[in-house]
Every structure is written in structure tokens, then in C-alpha cells.
Design a protein around this motif. Sequence first.
Motif, PDB file in Angstrom:
ATOM      1  N   ASP A 253       0.828  -1.210   0.000  1.00 27.36           N
ATOM      2  CA  ASP A 253       0.000   0.000   0.000  1.00 27.36           C
ATOM      3  C   ASP A 253       0.860   1.257   0.000  1.00 27.36           C
ATOM      4  OD1 ASP A 253      -2.360  -1.402  -0.014  1.00 27.36           O
ATOM      5  OD2 ASP A 253      -2.499  -1.501   2.166  1.00 27.36           O
ATOM      6  N   VAL A 254       1.970   1.214   0.747  1.00 24.74           N
ATOM      7  CA  VAL A 254       2.868   2.369   0.782  1.00 24.74           C
ATOM      8  C   VAL A 254       3.463   2.598  -0.603  1.00 24.74           C
ATOM      9  CG1 VAL A 254       4.989   3.308   1.765  1.00 24.74           C
ATOM     10  CG2 VAL A 254       3.373   2.105   3.240  1.00 24.74           C
ATOM     11  N   LEU A 255       3.862   1.507  -1.278  1.00 21.80           N
ATOM     12  CA  LEU A 255       4.424   1.631  -2.617  1.00 21.80           C
ATOM     13  C   LEU A 255       3.377   2.141  -3.616  1.00 21.80           C
ATOM     14  CD1 LEU A 255       6.580  -1.628  -2.863  1.00 21.80           C
ATOM     15  CD2 LEU A 255       7.412   0.720  -2.693  1.00 21.80           C
ATOM     16  N   SER A 256       2.136   1.699  -3.455  1.00 23.80           N
ATOM     17  CA  SER A 256       1.075   2.105  -4.379  1.00 23.80           C
ATOM     18  C   SER A 256       0.625   3.534  -4.147  1.00 23.80           C
ATOM     19  CB  SER A 256      -0.130   1.164  -4.233  1.00 23.80           C
ATOM     20  OG  SER A 256       0.232  -0.159  -4.527  1.00 23.80           O
ATOM     21  N   GLY A 257       0.880   4.060  -2.940  1.00 28.99           N
ATOM     22  CA  GLY A 257       0.464   5.415  -2.626  1.00 28.99           C
ATOM     23  C   GLY A 257      -0.990   5.472  -2.198  1.00 28.99           C
ATOM     24  N   PRO A 258      -1.462   6.642  -1.775  1.00 23.20           N
ATOM     25  CA  PRO A 258      -2.831   6.743  -1.268  1.00 23.20           C
ATOM     26  C   PRO A 258      -3.899   6.384  -2.295  1.00 23.20           C
ATOM     27  CG  PRO A 258      -1.828   8.920  -1.515  1.00 23.20           C
ATOM     28  CD  PRO A 258      -0.732   7.925  -1.667  1.00 23.20           C
ATOM     29  N   ASP A 259      -3.690   6.731  -3.565  1.00 21.58           N
ATOM     30  CA  ASP A 259      -4.698   6.383  -4.564  1.00 21.58           C
ATOM     31  C   ASP A 259      -4.756   4.883  -4.783  1.00 21.58           C
ATOM     32  OD1 ASP A 259      -6.646   7.295  -6.681  1.00 21.58           O
ATOM     33  OD2 ASP A 259      -5.253   6.135  -7.898  1.00 21.58           O
ATOM     34  N   GLY A 260      -3.578   4.218  -4.806  1.00 21.20           N
ATOM     35  CA  GLY A 260      -3.564   2.765  -4.943  1.00 21.20           C
ATOM     36  C   GLY A 260      -4.247   2.096  -3.760  1.00 21.20           C
ATOM     37  N   TRP A 261      -3.956   2.590  -2.547  1.00 23.93           N
ATOM     38  CA  TRP A 261      -4.625   2.043  -1.356  1.00 23.93           C
ATOM     39  C   TRP A 261      -6.125   2.254  -1.456  1.00 23.93           C
ATOM     40  CZ3 TRP A 261      -7.766   4.808   1.933  1.00 23.93           C
ATOM     41  CH2 TRP A 261      -8.263   4.095   3.023  1.00 23.93           C
ATOM     42  N   ALA A 262      -6.536   3.460  -1.831  1.00 23.14           N
ATOM     43  CA  ALA A 262      -7.961   3.783  -1.893  1.00 23.14           C
ATOM     44  C   ALA A 262      -8.679   2.914  -2.914  1.00 23.14           C
ATOM     45  CB  ALA A 262      -8.141   5.263  -2.224  1.00 23.14           C
ATOM     46  N   ALA A 263      -8.057   2.677  -4.064  1.00 25.15           N
ATOM     47  CA  ALA A 263      -8.671   1.841  -5.096  1.00 25.15           C
ATOM     48  C   ALA A 263      -8.890   0.428  -4.578  1.00 25.15           C
ATOM     49  CB  ALA A 263      -7.791   1.827  -6.343  1.00 25.15           C
ATOM     50  N   ALA A 264      -7.874  -0.120  -3.936  1.00 23.71           N
ATOM     51  CA  ALA A 264      -8.000  -1.473  -3.394  1.00 23.71           C
ATOM     52  C   ALA A 264      -9.024  -1.516  -2.268  1.00 23.71           C
ATOM     53  CB  ALA A 264      -6.638  -1.967  -2.904  1.00 23.71           C
ATOM     54  N   PHE A 265      -9.032  -0.493  -1.419  1.00 25.48           N
ATOM     55  CA  PHE A 265      -9.992  -0.457  -0.308  1.00 25.48           C
ATOM     56  C   PHE A 265     -11.420  -0.491  -0.834  1.00 25.48           C
ATOM     57  CE2 PHE A 265     -12.869   1.621   2.586  1.00 25.48           C
ATOM     58  CZ  PHE A 265     -12.532   1.084   3.819  1.00 25.48           C
ATOM     59  N   CYS A 266     -11.715   0.341  -1.833  1.00 24.63           N
ATOM     60  CA  CYS A 266     -13.072   0.401  -2.371  1.00 24.63           C
ATOM     61  C   CYS A 266     -13.457  -0.915  -3.039  1.00 24.63           C
ATOM     62  CB  CYS A 266     -13.200   1.556  -3.360  1.00 24.63           C
ATOM     63  SG  CYS A 266     -13.072   3.189  -2.576  1.00 24.63           S
TER      64      CYS A 266
END
Length: 309
Positions: A253-266
Motif C-alpha cells: 500500500d505504501v508503494l502504491s500510494g494513497p490512490d492505490g490504497w484507496a482503489a484497493a480499499f473500495c
Amino acid sequence: MSFDDEAARLMAISDPAARARAAAEASRDVSAMLRAIEVAAIAALVDAHGGARKYGSFAAAGRELGRSAEAVRKRLLGDGAADESAPYEQEGEPARYFDSAEEAHDALRDWHIHNAHHLAHRDPLVRGALAAGLAPRVVRDTTGLSLDTIDRLESTSAGTAVEVPDRVWEETVYHLASLAPDLGCYGTLARGAARDLAGVIGLPVDQAGRQPAIPEALHGPGFEALSPQEKAERIMSTELPGGVEVPLADAQDVLSGPDGWAAAFCAEAEAAAGGQDAELAAATRRVAAVIRHVRVTAALPADEGTARA
């Protein structure tokens, strides 16, 4: 001819080079003979379990030999028979060791959660790559996904996220924490999301994900002028108030950044909501809706505002 007689014959050759060649040739002959005996024995064992056409016969023979069914099949068909360096090697890694079936079950659940989390990154990632102009063929060659899957993901795209300023992501953390009381007994969903996002962006928060009393060294014009790396170093070296921390985040998630984390979370939230009761599903989707709105508008939902409890 017995082994002793063959050995005596080889040792009687006076020329060392000729003796070495003769020994090597004899060794190949013996290896070939032993391989033939082994393959014949394996064939007989498979026949004893019903023959090569019977389902499960290779697996049954493999259990007796301590090999996999595929290893027995390959040996019988001659695949790899020329590899004399390790003719009896077991294929694959040994099984994991567990003290109990319960421990094994826990490990399987952990793997499933971890695998599902990383799989949730796939669809938004592929859609983003296509939106950025990457050709479907390149996506296919890079990921191994079929063109049919790539076409489906492109045709069902819900739009493209925009660049969200760091300040807005920070506001999203506090907003999610402030949303928790509205969700009642499901408030932990919002607080958990707030802390997860805080960990991804390196934001110190309290146990509920809310904005704490920030030490003077971590705010103001001087702090904002620092680079992201300098900010991270300043945060790590500054003593925080009790109960305040930068939550631990998943490395991916840190590597993906906040948008990557947010996409996976949703994506994970939507999948989970399908198997939940109505109230829990509604709370899950409400948290995801806030995050999705931030991704596509770079702003918090206007009707809910930004609260910093």
C-alpha cells in the motif's frame, strides 16, 4: 558378468585415458540398465493400481514411492530421464509444517486475506494503465491477463481518478474518523479506514484516527516547506504525545500510494458488502463512497464537509 569381474576388467586397462573412457561408457550402460529396471517397476506399480488409464493410478503409485503423481508420470514417459544428476529428486517444496489442523487453517485464512487484498489492486491498476495510454497488448504481455479480461475491464471502467493533493488525503483521514459516530456500532469501519490511510501517507493520528495535538516541529510553514523525505525523517525523530502514532501500513500500500490504497480499499469493500447484512453493507459502502468521491474529485463530499474532531 559380475560387478567384480567388470571392475577387474576396467582396472586391467593400462592406458589411463582408455581406462577412463571405458569406465564412463560402462557407467552409462549401467545407468541405462538401472533406469530401464526402474521404469519397468514403476509401470508395474501403476498397473497394480489399475493401469495408466484409470484415474488416480499415478497418484496412488506416487504415494507408495514418495513422489507426486506428475513426477511418476514424467518418469514413466521418459521426460527428464537423461538428467542423471538427480533422478530421484522430489518435485516442488516440502509441505509446510503445522503443529495442528487449527494452525494450518489460520495460515490458509491469512493467505486468503493477503491474496484477496493484493488482487483488489488489479482492476483499478489495469484500468489506469489503459487510461494512461498503455496498449492492451502491452498490458497482456506484462501481466499475463487475457485480452478478453483486459477488454472487459476497459469497457466497465467507472472513470479515472484524479491527482489528489496531500492536504486532501490528510483531510480525508480526519473526515473518516469524524464519520465513525454516525455509523453507530459500525464506526470501527470508518476509524479503521482512517488509520489505514494515515499509515499510507505517514500521518500521525490518535487511536481513533483523529487529528492529535501536533508538536510545533511538525506543522507550520517551515514544516510544509520540507520535502516528503525530510518530513518523514522529521516525523520519525520527533516525540509524539501519548497515544499518537503513525499507524503501520502494508508495504504494498505504501508503494502504491494513497490512490492505490484507496482503489484497493473500495474494491474490497464492495466485494465484502455483497455478503453482509443490510446495515453493515450500508456502512461499508458509505465509507467506500467517501474515499471514491475523493479519488474522482480531489475533494471531500460537499454535503458532509470536513470535520476535525
